[in-house]
Motif scaffolding. Structure first.
Motif, mmCIF file in Angstrom:
data_model
loop_
_atom_site.group_PDB
_atom_site.id
_atom_site.type_symbol
_atom_site.label_atom_id
_atom_site.label_comp_id
_atom_site.label_asym_id
_atom_site.label_seq_id
_atom_site.Cartn_x
_atom_site.Cartn_y
_atom_site.Cartn_z
ATOM 1 N N TYR A 100 0.868 -1.185 0.000
ATOM 2 C CA TYR A 100 0.000 0.000 0.000
ATOM 3 C C TYR A 100 0.897 1.225 0.000
ATOM 4 O O TYR A 100 1.803 1.353 0.831
ATOM 5 C CB TYR A 100 -0.894 0.024 1.241
ATOM 6 N N ASN A 102 0.999 5.692 -0.699
ATOM 7 C CA ASN A 102 0.255 6.928 -0.874
ATOM 8 C C ASN A 102 1.214 8.097 -0.747
ATOM 9 O O ASN A 102 2.250 7.986 -0.089
ATOM 10 C CB ASN A 102 -0.865 7.050 0.160
ATOM 11 N N ASP A 109 -3.981 9.752 6.398
ATOM 12 C CA ASP A 109 -4.493 8.762 5.454
ATOM 13 C C ASP A 109 -5.430 7.808 6.202
ATOM 14 O O ASP A 109 -4.982 6.862 6.854
ATOM 15 C CB ASP A 109 -3.319 8.005 4.834
ATOM 16 N N LEU A 110 -6.718 8.056 6.107
ATOM 17 C CA LEU A 110 -7.677 7.236 6.840
ATOM 18 C C LEU A 110 -7.701 5.798 6.341
ATOM 19 O O LEU A 110 -7.963 4.870 7.113
ATOM 20 C CB LEU A 110 -9.078 7.857 6.736
ATOM 21 N N ASN A 111 -7.423 5.589 5.060
ATOM 22 C CA ASN A 111 -7.371 4.227 4.532
ATOM 23 C C ASN A 111 -6.214 3.444 5.153
ATOM 24 O O ASN A 111 -6.355 2.274 5.505
ATOM 25 C CB ASN A 111 -7.217 4.242 3.015
ATOM 26 N N LEU A 112 -5.052 4.099 5.295
ATOM 27 C CA LEU A 112 -3.907 3.456 5.929
ATOM 28 C C LEU A 112 -4.217 3.118 7.380
ATOM 29 O O LEU A 112 -3.921 2.010 7.845
ATOM 30 C CB LEU A 112 -2.690 4.372 5.862
ATOM 31 N N SER A 114 -7.076 2.564 8.794
ATOM 32 C CA SER A 114 -8.034 1.454 8.865
ATOM 33 C C SER A 114 -7.358 0.133 8.526
ATOM 34 O O SER A 114 -7.571 -0.890 9.203
ATOM 35 C CB SER A 114 -9.193 1.709 7.895
ATOM 36 N N LEU A 115 -6.532 0.135 7.494
ATOM 37 C CA LEU A 115 -5.812 -1.080 7.103
ATOM 38 C C LEU A 115 -4.938 -1.582 8.251
ATOM 39 O O LEU A 115 -4.935 -2.774 8.572
ATOM 40 C CB LEU A 115 -4.968 -0.779 5.864
ATOM 41 N N THR A 119 -5.122 -5.480 10.156
ATOM 42 C CA THR A 119 -4.232 -6.382 9.429
ATOM 43 C C THR A 119 -3.105 -6.850 10.336
ATOM 44 O O THR A 119 -2.445 -6.038 10.985
ATOM 45 C CB THR A 119 -3.628 -5.680 8.196
#
Length: 330
Positions: A100, A102, A109-112, A114-115, A119
């Protein structure tokens, strides 16, 4: 005083236990995502005094108040990790990494976030980039880079990269050349490494094969750079090559600077910091599996857990998580 050259920041965790990405990359007080412009180099770190021409131990507290990293690491973030999913669902049973990347600051980075909160892995590479050589800030230039089952990343820079680029490209196998998608010196360096390793990047290699390919790659770069120097009195910034490669089970890391009178970029290792980073086992008295952390700087403030990798040395971690330190040259 000329302090150790520091550019990007990188972090490796390799262990018998799965660990939540959030617990090693986000939560620690000095986690890698907080190392954008705040740094922590314990006082056991050696620096070079340019005025006296000697190496010496830094005195005082374990801090970095003078800011040896003159760059702010805001040119991208990337993580690469193994979950075993590809081995479970594909017929070849090979564990390949997920990456991943960015260009956004990692804590924004909200996606990071959450991941990382959902994980777990036994092997992760993480990297914050400080772009050099005017290479653009784009996702394809973010580390780590994937070559089959392998991840590769770098802290430092190749001197006169644009002058040696054509010569370097001529050394690459066709497959390695076609696996370069960005413009960084690192990705081209990685392609050279995997050319020397051989084009079968799904094949499991021994730690000795990985080490030898790394030595040959470094030697090639030094020769190419040396050939760009036409004036003996020219003062040239030495190439800084702090490198790391893994297949998810083994690790070869390098701390190297092409001038033995200066210190390479900082690099530390720990075999004891892991338990305090794993919320699954909050009781430190419980038995924990082996683990290795190798990082540009500690992500915890307990200096007793961390050791400086000697200059111009390998960190070698085999499949049994046995760690050895070895000089690149005798």
């Amino acid at each position: 005083i000329q302090r150790s050259i520091t550019m990007c920041r990188w972090f490796v965790y390799l262990g018998e236990e799965s660990i939540l990405l959030e617990d090693v990359l986000i939560k620690p007080k000095h986690s890698i995502v907080k190392q954008i412009d705040i740094h922590f180099l314990p006082n056991l770190h050696i620096i070079f005094d340019a005025h006296h021409g000697i190496k010496r131990l830094e005195e005082g507290t374990a801090s970095d108040e003078q800011g040896p990293n003159h760059l702010t690491n805001v040119d991208g973030f990337g993580i690469g990790y193994y979950t075993g999913a590809t081995a479970e669902f594909n017929d070849d049973n090979i564990s390949r990494p997920c990456v991943y990347r960015n260009t956004r600051p990692p804590l924004n980075d909200l996606n990071l976030l959450s991941l990382c909160a959902h994980t777990a892995t036994q092997c992760v590479f993480a990297h914050i980039r400080a772009g050099t050589g005017m290479s653009p800030t784009v996702e394809t230039n973010n580390h780590p880079f994937i070559f089959g089952r392998y991840l590769f990343m770098h802290n430092g820079s190749i001197t006169n990269f644009h002058q040696i680029k054509i010569s370097l490209l001529q050394k690459l196998s066709r497959k390695a050349y076609e696996n370069v998608f960005g413009t960084t010196d690192t990705e081209h360096l990685a392609a050279l490494f995997f050319t020397h390793l051989g084009d079968d990047w799904d094949r499991e290699r021994s730690i000795d094969e990985l080490k030898q390919a790394m030595k040959t790659t470094i030697d090639d770069v030094l020769v190419l750079v040396a050939n760009t120097h036409h004036n003996e009195n020219e003062i040239v910034k030495p190439s800084a090559l702090n490198l790391a490669v893994t297949d998810g089970y083994q690790l070869v890391a390098v701390r190297f600077l092409a001038d033995e009178k200066l210190e390479p970029p900082s690099l530390y290792y720990s075999t004891t910091a892991g338990p305090i980073l794993n919320r699954k086992y909050p009781d430190e008295s419980k038995m924990h599996g082996k683990h290795i952390i190798v990082a540009s700087e500690p992500n915890t403030y307990d200096v007793n857990d961390w050791h400086v990798v000697p200059a111009n040395s390998f960190v070698l971690v085999d499949k049994h998580l046995h760690l050895t330190l070895e000089k690149i040259r005798d």
